[in-house]
Write a protein that holds these residues in place. Structure first.
Motif, PDB file in Angstrom:
ATOM      1  N   SER A  75       0.748  -1.035   0.039  1.00 31.21           N
ATOM      2  CA  SER A  75       0.136  -0.044  -0.194  1.00 31.21           C
ATOM      3  C   SER A  75       0.944   1.354   0.026  1.00 31.21           C
ATOM      4  O   SER A  75       0.531   2.185  -0.766  1.00 31.21           O
ATOM      5  N   VAL A  76       1.907   1.161   0.816  1.00 36.84           N
ATOM      6  CA  VAL A  76       2.733   2.242   1.039  1.00 36.84           C
ATOM      7  C   VAL A  76       3.608   2.506  -0.516  1.00 36.84           C
ATOM      8  O   VAL A  76       3.696   3.563  -1.193  1.00 36.84           O
ATOM      9  N   GLU A  77       3.817   1.462  -1.193  1.00 34.95           N
ATOM     10  CA  GLU A  77       4.524   1.638  -2.624  1.00 34.95           C
ATOM     11  C   GLU A  77       3.435   2.192  -3.567  1.00 34.95           C
ATOM     12  O   GLU A  77       3.793   3.097  -4.274  1.00 34.95           O
ATOM     13  N   ARG A  78       2.334   1.866  -3.578  1.00 35.62           N
ATOM     14  CA  ARG A  78       0.957   2.309  -4.533  1.00 35.62           C
ATOM     15  C   ARG A  78       0.907   3.654  -4.058  1.00 35.62           C
ATOM     16  O   ARG A  78       0.758   4.451  -5.289  1.00 35.62           O
ATOM     17  N   ARG A  79       0.877   4.162  -2.811  1.00 29.01           N
ATOM     18  CA  ARG A  79       0.895   5.653  -2.484  1.00 29.01           C
ATOM     19  C   ARG A  79       1.682   6.372  -3.352  1.00 29.01           C
ATOM     20  O   ARG A  79       1.342   7.486  -3.575  1.00 29.01           O
ATOM     21  N   ALA A  80       2.970   5.912  -3.033  1.00 31.49           N
ATOM     22  CA  ALA A  80       4.098   6.748  -3.634  1.00 31.49           C
ATOM     23  C   ALA A  80       3.935   6.716  -5.129  1.00 31.49           C
ATOM     24  O   ALA A  80       4.185   7.980  -5.514  1.00 31.49           O
ATOM     25  N   ILE A  81       3.639   5.597  -5.716  1.00 31.41           N
ATOM     26  CA  ILE A  81       3.453   5.625  -7.047  1.00 31.41           C
ATOM     27  C   ILE A  81       2.226   6.858  -7.726  1.00 31.41           C
ATOM     28  O   ILE A  81       2.518   7.408  -8.578  1.00 31.41           O
ATOM     29  N   ILE A  82       1.080   6.574  -7.009  1.00 31.16           N
ATOM     30  CA  ILE A  82       0.093   7.369  -7.330  1.00 31.16           C
ATOM     31  C   ILE A  82       0.428   8.707  -7.031  1.00 31.16           C
ATOM     32  O   ILE A  82      -0.013   9.771  -7.924  1.00 31.16           O
ATOM     33  N   CYS A  85       2.672  10.018  -9.988  1.00 29.60           N
ATOM     34  CA  CYS A  85       2.403  10.067 -11.360  1.00 29.60           C
ATOM     35  C   CYS A  85       0.874  10.035 -11.556  1.00 29.60           C
ATOM     36  O   CYS A  85       0.524  10.304 -12.644  1.00 29.60           O
ATOM     37  N   TYR A  86      -0.117  10.046 -10.805  1.00 35.90           N
ATOM     38  CA  TYR A  86      -1.532  10.286 -11.087  1.00 35.90           C
ATOM     39  C   TYR A  86      -1.977  11.645 -11.358  1.00 35.90           C
ATOM     40  O   TYR A  86      -1.510  12.595 -10.507  1.00 35.90           O
ATOM     41  N   LYS A  87      -2.640  12.108 -12.387  1.00 31.66           N
ATOM     42  CA  LYS A  87      -3.053  13.320 -12.668  1.00 31.66           C
ATOM     43  C   LYS A  87      -4.873  13.214 -12.361  1.00 31.66           C
ATOM     44  O   LYS A  87      -5.463  12.785 -13.394  1.00 31.66           O
ATOM     45  N   ASN A 154     -12.155   7.861 -13.443  1.00 24.21           N
ATOM     46  CA  ASN A 154     -10.744   8.385 -14.256  1.00 24.21           C
ATOM     47  C   ASN A 154      -9.614   7.503 -13.576  1.00 24.21           C
ATOM     48  O   ASN A 154      -8.741   6.881 -14.224  1.00 24.21           O
ATOM     49  N   PHE A 155      -9.549   7.432 -12.230  1.00 24.66           N
ATOM     50  CA  PHE A 155      -8.568   6.801 -11.593  1.00 24.66           C
ATOM     51  C   PHE A 155      -8.542   5.076 -11.940  1.00 24.66           C
ATOM     52  O   PHE A 155      -7.521   4.454 -12.367  1.00 24.66           O
TER      53      PHE A 155
END
Ligand SMILES: O=C(O)CCC(=O)C(=O)O
Ligand SMILES: [Fe+2]
Length: 349
Positions: A75-82, A85-87, A154-155
């Motif tokens: 979850s921590v990894e996903r949070r960092a990527i999002i 990178c997520y607009k 969108n996400f």
């Protein structure tokens, strides 16, 4: 995140309340012989008859335990990527604003923070369902609900990594991973507090100090319904966000701590923009939708002073384990909490 006291989980997350989807049963798991001993009969009654089927259940349960062990880190990894990178399509929905809230909610809030606030007065603003202390109240405007669902779609359609809300819901979004905890959900929980303080004083309604928030989604090709369960929460808020759908009512049975031999279930409909408040321990589930798509915001609200005494999932003194963010809402005991205390002690927190 908290004022100095880090939040924790309970070790029972790795052993208890593991959902065996195909037989619709929650189990406790230590090892194979224990699972057979404790749940063999219930599994057989639900159609798990052959040795091969039981072995399959064991494999599934072990895989779920492994998934849970990886959860925090992933979850921590996903949070960092999002966050990198997520607009967002609607960046404004990430920060709670008064204009998102239904005018009737603002009125209830004014009443509950006035000197005249009392339970009787509050109830006149709410719809009540049976004697189970389940209430419906206007929360968001329809316009905000549409914008939020549009953002979440969108996400969903993006190539960002996605977790799932919990063991039982496969579709939806964990809102902390989208970065909504601080600017949206903490203020929302704090604004609900004067209301929950009057409705659920013995559950720490006056000092709900953390939450786990997610959006669940039901559609014909994805999850249709949700089995009976109770939440890892003192108080739950469930707001209908739309879109268009038929059926999919929630049903509520007994409070988990005092089940009756013949539980009486009641059904409650969703109304877009309105939220249901219920005790997390109230057994509930969702009936299958008939058509369309149903999206709901679920906020499991927790009171550390209450759950530090007894974990609502294993009903034992919590065995604290390290956690990220709000964890499961437990905290290391302060000196005065080491002695068993009446629940009203949370007023100190
Ligand atoms: O389907 C719903 O609206 C309820 C979901 C729920 O009870 C949960 O996720 O804990
Ligand atoms: Fe639930």
């Amino acid at each position: 995140m908290s004022a100095g006291r880090p939040f924790r989980g309970c070790a029972c997350f790795f052993t208890d309340n593991i959902f065996v989807r195909r037989f619709g049963l929650h189990v406790r798991y230590r090892d194979g012989p224990q699972l057979r001993r404790d749940h063999g009969r219930a599994l057989r009654e639900r159609g798990c008859r052959s040795e091969e089927q039981l072995r399959e259940v064991l494999r599934e349960v072990e895989a779920e335990v492994q998934r849970r062990k990886q959860l925090t880190h992933q979850s921590v990894e996903r949070r960092a990527i999002i966050s990198k990178c997520y607009k967002p399509k609607h960046p404004e929905v990430y920060t709670l604003q008064d204009s998102f809230l239904a005018p009737e909610f603002l009125e209830i809030e004014r009443f509950c923070t006035s000197p005249a606030a009392d339970l009787q007065g509050l109830l006149s603003y709410l719809e009540s369902f049976s004697d189970k202390r389940i209430y419906r109240l206007p929360v968001f405007t329809e316009q905000f609900c549409q914008a939020l669902v549009d953002e979440l779609e969108n996400f969903e359609q993006s190539d960002m990594p996605k977790g799932r809300p919990n063991t039982m819901n496969n579709y939806g979004v964990l809102l902390n991973e989208l970065g909504m905890d601080e600017p949206f959900l903490t203020p929302l929980r704090e604004r609900l507090r004067p209301i929950t303080a009057l409705l659920y004083p013995e559950l720490g309604g006056a000092c709900l100090d953390s939450h786990k928030a997610f959006v669940v989604k039901y559609s014909l090709h994805e999850d249709l319904d949700l089995s009976s369960h109770y939440d890892n929460a003192e108080v739950t808020l469930n707001v209908s966000l739309g879109k268009e759908f038929t059926e999919g009512n929630l049903y509520f049975g007994d409070f988990n701590q005092d089940p009756s031999p013949m539980p009486k279930y009641i059904e409650v409909e969703h109304v877009v923009g309105r939220g249901l408040l219920h005790r997390g321990g109230q057994i509930h589930g969702a009936l299958p939708i008939g058509s369309g798509q149903r999206w709901n915001l679920i906020v499991w609200m927790r009171c550390s002073a209450v759950r530090n005494q007894l974990c609502p999932m294993c009903h034992r003194k919590p065995q604290l384990v390290e956690a990220e963010g709000f964890g499961d809402g437990f905290t290391e005991p302060q000196v005065q909490e080491e002695l068993p205390q009446p629940v009203s002690a949370c007023a100190l927190g």
